[in-house]
Design a protein around this motif. Sequence first.
Motif, PDB file in Angstrom:
ATOM      1  N   VAL A 169      -7.590  35.652 -43.969  1.00 53.14           N
ATOM      2  CA  VAL A 169      -7.093  36.916 -42.589  1.00 53.14           C
ATOM      3  C   VAL A 169      -7.924  35.916 -41.565  1.00 53.14           C
ATOM      4  N   VAL A 170      -7.356  35.958 -40.551  1.00 52.50           N
ATOM      5  CA  VAL A 170      -8.135  36.031 -38.954  1.00 52.50           C
ATOM      6  C   VAL A 170      -7.669  36.827 -37.867  1.00 52.50           C
ATOM      7  N   ALA A 171      -9.142  36.964 -37.814  1.00 50.58           N
ATOM      8  CA  ALA A 171      -8.969  38.190 -36.751  1.00 50.58           C
ATOM      9  C   ALA A 171      -9.502  37.905 -35.528  1.00 50.58           C
ATOM     10  N   GLY A 172      -9.677  38.620 -35.073  1.00 55.50           N
ATOM     11  CA  GLY A 172     -10.394  38.448 -33.150  1.00 55.50           C
ATOM     12  C   GLY A 172      -9.472  37.453 -32.335  1.00 55.50           C
ATOM     13  N   SER A 173      -9.786  37.952 -30.902  1.00 52.24           N
ATOM     14  CA  SER A 173      -8.105  37.399 -29.532  1.00 52.24           C
ATOM     15  C   SER A 173      -7.949  36.887 -29.400  1.00 52.24           C
ATOM     16  N   ILE A 174      -6.360  37.597 -30.636  1.00 52.62           N
ATOM     17  CA  ILE A 174      -4.642  37.106 -30.568  1.00 52.62           C
ATOM     18  C   ILE A 174      -3.958  38.148 -29.852  1.00 52.62           C
ATOM     19  N   SER A 175      -3.761  37.141 -29.443  1.00 54.54           N
ATOM     20  CA  SER A 175      -2.676  37.773 -28.316  1.00 54.54           C
ATOM     21  C   SER A 175      -1.546  37.125 -27.524  1.00 54.54           C
ATOM     22  N   SER A 176      -0.576  36.398 -28.354  1.00 50.52           N
ATOM     23  CA  SER A 176      -0.100  35.774 -27.804  1.00 50.52           C
ATOM     24  C   SER A 176       1.064  35.329 -29.224  1.00 50.52           C
ATOM     25  N   PRO A 177       2.276  35.111 -28.904  1.00 48.90           N
ATOM     26  CA  PRO A 177       3.449  35.203 -30.252  1.00 48.90           C
ATOM     27  C   PRO A 177       3.254  33.538 -30.836  1.00 48.90           C
ATOM     28  N   GLY A 178       2.497  32.701 -29.910  1.00 51.88           N
ATOM     29  CA  GLY A 178       2.363  31.413 -29.982  1.00 51.88           C
ATOM     30  C   GLY A 178       0.750  31.557 -31.000  1.00 51.88           C
ATOM     31  N   GLN A 179      -0.191  31.645 -31.479  1.00 54.24           N
ATOM     32  CA  GLN A 179      -0.958  32.150 -32.114  1.00 54.24           C
ATOM     33  C   GLN A 179      -0.654  32.558 -33.097  1.00 54.24           C
ATOM     34  N   ILE A 180       0.239  33.791 -33.275  1.00 55.30           N
ATOM     35  CA  ILE A 180       1.103  34.065 -34.380  1.00 55.30           C
ATOM     36  C   ILE A 180       1.395  32.981 -35.131  1.00 55.30           C
ATOM     37  N   HIS A 181       2.222  32.134 -34.496  1.00 52.85           N
ATOM     38  CA  HIS A 181       3.335  31.285 -35.319  1.00 52.85           C
ATOM     39  C   HIS A 181       2.434  30.262 -35.792  1.00 52.85           C
ATOM     40  N   ASP A 182       1.418  29.505 -35.051  1.00 49.24           N
ATOM     41  CA  ASP A 182       0.462  28.681 -35.429  1.00 49.24           C
ATOM     42  C   ASP A 182      -0.292  29.215 -36.869  1.00 49.24           C
ATOM     43  N   LEU A 183      -0.613  30.529 -37.499  1.00 47.48           N
ATOM     44  CA  LEU A 183      -1.550  31.225 -38.131  1.00 47.48           C
ATOM     45  C   LEU A 183      -0.588  31.009 -39.022  1.00 47.48           C
ATOM     46  N   ALA A 184       0.553  31.368 -38.869  1.00 47.52           N
ATOM     47  CA  ALA A 184       2.021  31.133 -40.134  1.00 47.52           C
ATOM     48  C   ALA A 184       1.737  29.661 -40.775  1.00 47.52           C
ATOM     49  N   ALA A 185       1.884  28.349 -39.773  1.00 46.87           N
ATOM     50  CA  ALA A 185       2.160  27.597 -39.839  1.00 46.87           C
ATOM     51  C   ALA A 185       0.432  27.100 -40.524  1.00 46.87           C
ATOM     52  N   ALA A 186      -0.215  27.609 -40.391  1.00 49.28           N
ATOM     53  CA  ALA A 186      -1.563  26.847 -40.850  1.00 49.28           C
ATOM     54  C   ALA A 186      -1.981  27.769 -42.241  1.00 49.28           C
ATOM     55  N   GLY A 187      -1.316  28.588 -42.433  1.00 52.58           N
ATOM     56  CA  GLY A 187      -1.466  29.078 -44.134  1.00 52.58           C
ATOM     57  C   GLY A 187      -2.252  30.537 -43.724  1.00 52.58           C
ATOM     58  N   ALA A 188      -2.247  31.398 -42.857  1.00 48.32           N
ATOM     59  CA  ALA A 188      -3.292  32.116 -42.678  1.00 48.32           C
ATOM     60  C   ALA A 188      -2.144  33.168 -43.608  1.00 48.32           C
ATOM     61  N   ASP A 189      -2.610  34.596 -44.433  1.00 51.73           N
ATOM     62  CA  ASP A 189      -2.330  35.336 -45.043  1.00 51.73           C
ATOM     63  C   ASP A 189      -2.384  36.401 -44.232  1.00 51.73           C
ATOM     64  N   ALA A 190      -2.627  36.700 -43.179  1.00 48.56           N
ATOM     65  CA  ALA A 190      -2.600  38.144 -42.410  1.00 48.56           C
ATOM     66  C   ALA A 190      -3.078  37.555 -41.264  1.00 48.56           C
ATOM     67  N   PHE A 191      -3.053  38.594 -40.285  1.00 53.14           N
ATOM     68  CA  PHE A 191      -3.890  38.645 -38.768  1.00 53.14           C
ATOM     69  C   PHE A 191      -4.368  39.398 -38.456  1.00 53.14           C
ATOM     70  N   THR A 192      -5.204  40.111 -37.956  1.00 56.54           N
ATOM     71  CA  THR A 192      -5.715  41.409 -36.746  1.00 56.54           C
ATOM     72  C   THR A 192      -5.544  41.384 -35.272  1.00 56.54           C
ATOM     73  N   ILE A 193      -4.750  41.939 -34.577  1.00 54.98           N
ATOM     74  CA  ILE A 193      -4.993  42.831 -33.459  1.00 54.98           C
ATOM     75  C   ILE A 193      -5.512  43.920 -33.639  1.00 54.98           C
ATOM     76  N   GLY A 194      -6.566  44.146 -32.166  1.00 53.27           N
ATOM     77  CA  GLY A 194      -6.050  44.825 -31.314  1.00 53.27           C
ATOM     78  C   GLY A 194      -6.289  45.430 -30.159  1.00 53.27           C
ATOM     79  N   SER A 195      -7.444  44.805 -29.534  1.00 52.38           N
ATOM     80  CA  SER A 195      -7.939  44.498 -28.449  1.00 52.38           C
ATOM     81  C   SER A 195      -6.558  44.171 -27.064  1.00 52.38           C
ATOM     82  N   GLY A 196      -5.876  43.269 -28.202  1.00 55.78           N
ATOM     83  CA  GLY A 196      -4.331  42.571 -27.927  1.00 55.78           C
ATOM     84  C   GLY A 196      -2.685  43.846 -27.238  1.00 55.78           C
ATOM     85  N   ALA A 197      -3.402  44.900 -28.477  1.00 56.55           N
ATOM     86  CA  ALA A 197      -2.243  45.481 -28.536  1.00 56.55           C
ATOM     87  C   ALA A 197      -2.660  46.475 -27.405  1.00 56.55           C
TER      88      ALA A 197
END
Length: 233
Positions: A169-197
Amino acid sequence: MDFIFMLTRDDMTVRDCLELLDSLGDLHLAHLGFKDVGVDPATLTRLHRRIKDTGAASYLEVVSTSRDRALNSARMAVDLGVDWLMGGTWIPETLELLDGTGIGYLPFPGTPTGHPTRLGGTPQQVAEHCRRFEQAGCAGVDLLAYRATDAAPLDLVRAARRATSGRLVVAGSISSPGQIHDLAAAGADAFTIGSGATTGAFEPRSGTLNGQLTAILDVTRTAATRQSAEASP
Protein backbone atom coordinates in the motif's frame (compact mmCIF):
# COMPACT_ATOMS: atom_id res chain seq x y z
CA MET A 1 -5.24 -2.02 -7.53
CA ASP A 2 -7.45 -0.73 -4.72
CA PHE A 3 -8.29 2.83 -3.67
CA ILE A 4 -8.49 3.36 0.09
CA PHE A 5 -10.32 6.55 0.99
CA MET A 6 -9.02 7.99 4.25
CA LEU A 7 -11.42 10.19 6.21
CA THR A 8 -8.52 12.50 6.97
CA ARG A 9 -6.82 15.80 6.28
CA ASP A 10 -3.23 16.76 7.15
CA ASP A 11 -2.56 13.32 8.64
CA MET A 12 -5.47 13.50 11.10
CA THR A 13 -8.97 12.07 11.10
CA VAL A 14 -11.30 14.98 10.37
CA ARG A 15 -13.49 16.11 13.23
CA ASP A 16 -16.68 15.72 11.20
CA CYS A 17 -15.71 12.20 10.03
CA LEU A 18 -19.16 10.78 10.81
CA GLU A 19 -20.92 13.38 8.70
CA LEU A 20 -18.30 12.95 5.99
CA LEU A 21 -18.95 9.22 5.88
CA ASP A 22 -22.71 9.81 5.69
CA SER A 23 -22.19 12.17 2.75
CA LEU A 24 -20.69 9.46 0.53
CA GLY A 25 -24.14 8.33 -0.55
CA ASP A 26 -24.22 5.56 -3.13
CA LEU A 27 -20.50 5.46 -3.97
CA HIS A 28 -20.13 2.10 -2.16
CA LEU A 29 -16.41 2.52 -1.49
CA ALA A 30 -14.85 -0.86 -0.75
CA HIS A 31 -11.95 0.43 1.37
CA LEU A 32 -12.25 3.11 4.07
CA GLY A 33 -9.76 4.25 6.65
CA PHE A 34 -8.84 6.78 9.33
CA LYS A 35 -5.86 7.83 11.46
CA ASP A 36 -5.22 7.23 15.13
CA VAL A 37 -5.24 10.98 15.86
CA GLY A 38 -7.70 13.83 15.31
CA VAL A 39 -10.79 12.64 17.17
CA ASP A 40 -11.49 10.90 20.46
CA PRO A 41 -11.73 7.09 20.85
CA ALA A 42 -15.51 7.17 21.22
CA THR A 43 -15.85 8.87 17.84
CA LEU A 44 -13.50 6.33 16.26
CA THR A 45 -15.64 3.54 17.69
CA ARG A 46 -18.77 4.99 16.10
CA LEU A 47 -16.91 5.69 12.85
CA HIS A 48 -15.60 2.15 12.57
CA ARG A 49 -19.01 0.66 13.29
CA ARG A 50 -20.51 2.73 10.50
CA ILE A 51 -17.70 1.81 8.09
CA LYS A 52 -18.35 -1.87 8.67
CA ASP A 53 -22.08 -1.28 8.24
CA THR A 54 -21.31 -0.11 4.69
CA GLY A 55 -19.58 -3.42 3.94
CA ALA A 56 -16.17 -1.81 3.41
CA ALA A 57 -12.81 -3.11 4.60
CA SER A 58 -11.52 -0.88 7.41
CA TYR A 59 -8.03 0.55 7.89
CA LEU A 60 -6.51 2.29 10.92
CA GLU A 61 -3.24 4.07 10.14
CA VAL A 62 -0.86 4.84 13.01
CA VAL A 63 0.88 8.19 12.72
CA SER A 64 1.84 8.54 16.39
CA THR A 65 5.61 8.76 16.60
CA SER A 66 6.27 7.45 20.11
CA ARG A 67 6.45 3.75 20.96
CA ASP A 68 3.84 3.91 23.73
CA ARG A 69 1.30 5.85 21.68
CA ALA A 70 1.81 3.66 18.62
CA LEU A 71 1.26 0.50 20.65
CA ASN A 72 -1.80 2.03 22.28
CA SER A 73 -3.11 2.61 18.76
CA ALA A 74 -2.49 -1.05 17.98
CA ARG A 75 -4.54 -1.95 21.05
CA MET A 76 -7.25 0.37 19.77
CA ALA A 77 -7.18 -1.48 16.44
CA VAL A 78 -7.81 -4.71 18.29
CA ASP A 79 -10.64 -3.21 20.34
CA LEU A 80 -12.26 -1.77 17.22
CA GLY A 81 -11.78 -4.93 15.17
CA VAL A 82 -10.38 -3.23 12.07
CA ASP A 83 -9.38 -5.34 9.09
CA TRP A 84 -6.00 -3.68 8.58
CA LEU A 85 -3.55 -1.82 10.82
CA MET A 86 -1.17 0.41 8.90
CA GLY A 87 1.96 2.27 9.97
CA GLY A 88 4.18 2.17 13.00
CA THR A 89 7.67 0.73 13.26
CA TRP A 90 7.54 -1.39 16.42
CA ILE A 91 7.12 -4.68 14.61
CA PRO A 92 7.49 -7.51 17.20
CA GLU A 93 5.46 -5.69 19.84
CA THR A 94 2.66 -4.86 17.41
CA LEU A 95 2.50 -8.36 15.97
CA GLU A 96 2.25 -9.74 19.51
CA LEU A 97 -0.71 -7.46 20.21
CA LEU A 98 -2.40 -8.51 16.96
CA ASP A 99 -1.75 -12.23 17.37
CA GLY A 100 -4.91 -14.26 16.83
CA THR A 101 -7.06 -11.28 15.80
CA GLY A 102 -6.98 -11.72 12.02
CA ILE A 103 -5.91 -8.08 11.58
CA GLY A 104 -3.40 -7.67 8.76
CA TYR A 105 -0.41 -5.54 9.75
CA LEU A 106 1.27 -3.17 7.26
CA PRO A 107 4.13 -1.29 8.98
CA PHE A 108 6.18 1.59 7.59
CA PRO A 109 9.41 0.58 5.84
CA GLY A 110 12.17 3.19 5.76
CA THR A 111 12.57 5.85 8.44
CA PRO A 112 9.38 7.85 9.08
CA THR A 113 9.71 11.02 11.14
CA GLY A 114 7.54 13.92 12.27
CA HIS A 115 3.90 14.80 11.72
CA PRO A 116 2.86 15.14 8.96
CA THR A 117 5.20 12.23 8.39
CA ARG A 118 8.21 12.36 6.08
CA LEU A 119 10.06 9.22 4.95
CA GLY A 120 13.81 8.79 5.03
CA GLY A 121 15.63 5.83 3.52
CA THR A 122 17.07 4.51 0.29
CA PRO A 123 15.49 1.89 -1.97
CA GLN A 124 17.95 -0.64 -0.57
CA GLN A 125 16.92 0.13 3.00
CA VAL A 126 13.23 -0.04 2.14
CA ALA A 127 13.74 -3.41 0.42
CA GLU A 128 15.63 -4.74 3.44
CA HIS A 129 12.83 -3.68 5.75
CA CYS A 130 10.19 -5.25 3.50
CA ARG A 131 11.98 -8.59 3.54
CA ARG A 132 12.46 -8.46 7.29
CA PHE A 133 8.84 -7.51 7.94
CA GLU A 134 7.53 -10.34 5.77
CA GLN A 135 9.75 -12.86 7.55
CA ALA A 136 8.41 -11.58 10.88
CA GLY A 137 4.84 -12.26 9.79
CA CYS A 138 3.57 -8.90 8.52
CA ALA A 139 0.94 -8.94 5.78
CA GLY A 140 2.78 -6.34 3.71
CA VAL A 141 3.88 -2.72 4.07
CA ASP A 142 2.54 0.84 4.17
CA LEU A 143 4.99 2.83 2.05
CA LEU A 144 5.05 6.64 2.27
CA ALA A 145 6.64 6.89 -1.15
CA TYR A 146 5.54 10.42 -2.03
CA ARG A 147 6.77 11.67 1.35
CA ALA A 148 10.32 10.47 0.57
CA THR A 149 13.28 12.70 1.42
CA ASP A 150 16.20 10.53 0.24
CA ALA A 151 14.97 8.80 -2.93
CA ALA A 152 12.62 9.08 -5.89
CA PRO A 153 9.15 7.86 -4.88
CA LEU A 154 8.76 5.27 -7.63
CA ASP A 155 12.23 3.86 -6.96
CA LEU A 156 11.00 3.06 -3.45
CA VAL A 157 7.81 1.48 -4.77
CA ARG A 158 9.67 -0.74 -7.23
CA ALA A 159 12.19 -1.74 -4.56
CA ALA A 160 9.40 -2.66 -2.15
CA ARG A 161 7.56 -4.64 -4.84
CA ARG A 162 10.65 -6.71 -5.62
CA ALA A 163 11.25 -7.37 -1.93
CA THR A 164 7.82 -8.44 -0.71
CA SER A 165 5.05 -10.75 -1.85
CA GLY A 166 2.71 -9.11 0.67
CA ARG A 167 0.23 -6.27 0.22
CA LEU A 168 1.99 -3.10 -0.93
CA VAL A 169 0.00 0.00 0.00
CA VAL A 170 1.33 3.44 -0.94
CA ALA A 171 0.09 6.24 1.31
CA GLY A 172 0.47 9.99 1.57
CA SER A 173 0.52 12.99 -0.79
CA ILE A 174 -1.20 11.31 -3.74
CA SER A 175 -3.27 13.90 -5.58
CA SER A 176 -3.16 13.32 -9.34
CA PRO A 177 -4.16 10.74 -11.97
CA GLY A 178 -0.55 10.46 -13.12
CA GLN A 179 0.57 9.30 -9.69
CA ILE A 180 -2.09 6.58 -9.65
CA HIS A 181 -1.05 5.30 -13.07
CA ASP A 182 2.61 5.37 -12.01
CA LEU A 183 1.84 3.39 -8.87
CA ALA A 184 -0.04 0.75 -10.84
CA ALA A 185 2.86 0.40 -13.27
CA ALA A 186 5.31 0.08 -10.37
CA GLY A 187 3.30 -2.77 -8.83
CA ALA A 188 1.38 -1.21 -5.94
CA ASP A 189 -1.59 -3.22 -4.68
CA ALA A 190 -3.40 -0.21 -3.22
CA PHE A 191 -3.04 3.47 -2.43
CA THR A 192 -4.62 5.89 0.01
CA ILE A 193 -5.98 9.36 -0.58
CA GLY A 194 -7.31 11.60 2.17
CA SER A 195 -6.41 15.26 1.82
CA GLY A 196 -6.24 15.00 -1.97
CA ALA A 197 -9.98 14.37 -1.96
CA THR A 198 -11.17 16.30 1.07
CA THR A 199 -9.42 19.50 -0.07
CA GLY A 200 -10.54 19.16 -3.69
CA ALA A 201 -6.97 18.91 -5.00
CA PHE A 202 -7.45 15.78 -7.10
CA GLU A 203 -10.13 17.16 -9.42
CA PRO A 204 -10.06 20.97 -9.10
CA ARG A 205 -13.00 21.39 -11.51
CA SER A 206 -15.30 19.44 -9.20
CA GLY A 207 -16.76 21.23 -6.21
CA THR A 208 -18.00 18.21 -4.28
CA LEU A 209 -16.35 15.39 -2.40
CA ASN A 210 -18.35 12.84 -4.38
CA GLY A 211 -17.00 14.42 -7.55
CA GLN A 212 -13.44 14.00 -6.26
CA LEU A 213 -14.04 10.38 -5.29
CA THR A 214 -15.79 9.52 -8.55
CA ALA A 215 -12.79 10.88 -10.47
CA ILE A 216 -10.38 8.86 -8.33
CA LEU A 217 -12.42 5.68 -8.81
CA ASP A 218 -12.51 6.19 -12.58
CA VAL A 219 -8.73 6.61 -12.76
CA THR A 220 -8.21 3.63 -10.45
CA ARG A 221 -10.28 1.35 -12.68
CA THR A 222 -8.35 2.43 -15.77
CA ALA A 223 -4.99 2.01 -14.04
CA ALA A 224 -5.95 -1.38 -12.59
CA THR A 225 -7.11 -2.64 -15.99
CA ARG A 226 -3.82 -1.62 -17.55
CA GLN A 227 -1.93 -3.15 -14.61
CA SER A 228 -3.71 -6.49 -15.09
CA ALA A 229 -3.13 -6.47 -18.83
CA GLU A 230 0.58 -5.82 -18.42
CA ALA A 231 0.85 -8.60 -15.82
CA SER A 232 -0.79 -11.16 -18.13
CA PRO A 233 1.56 -13.46 -20.10
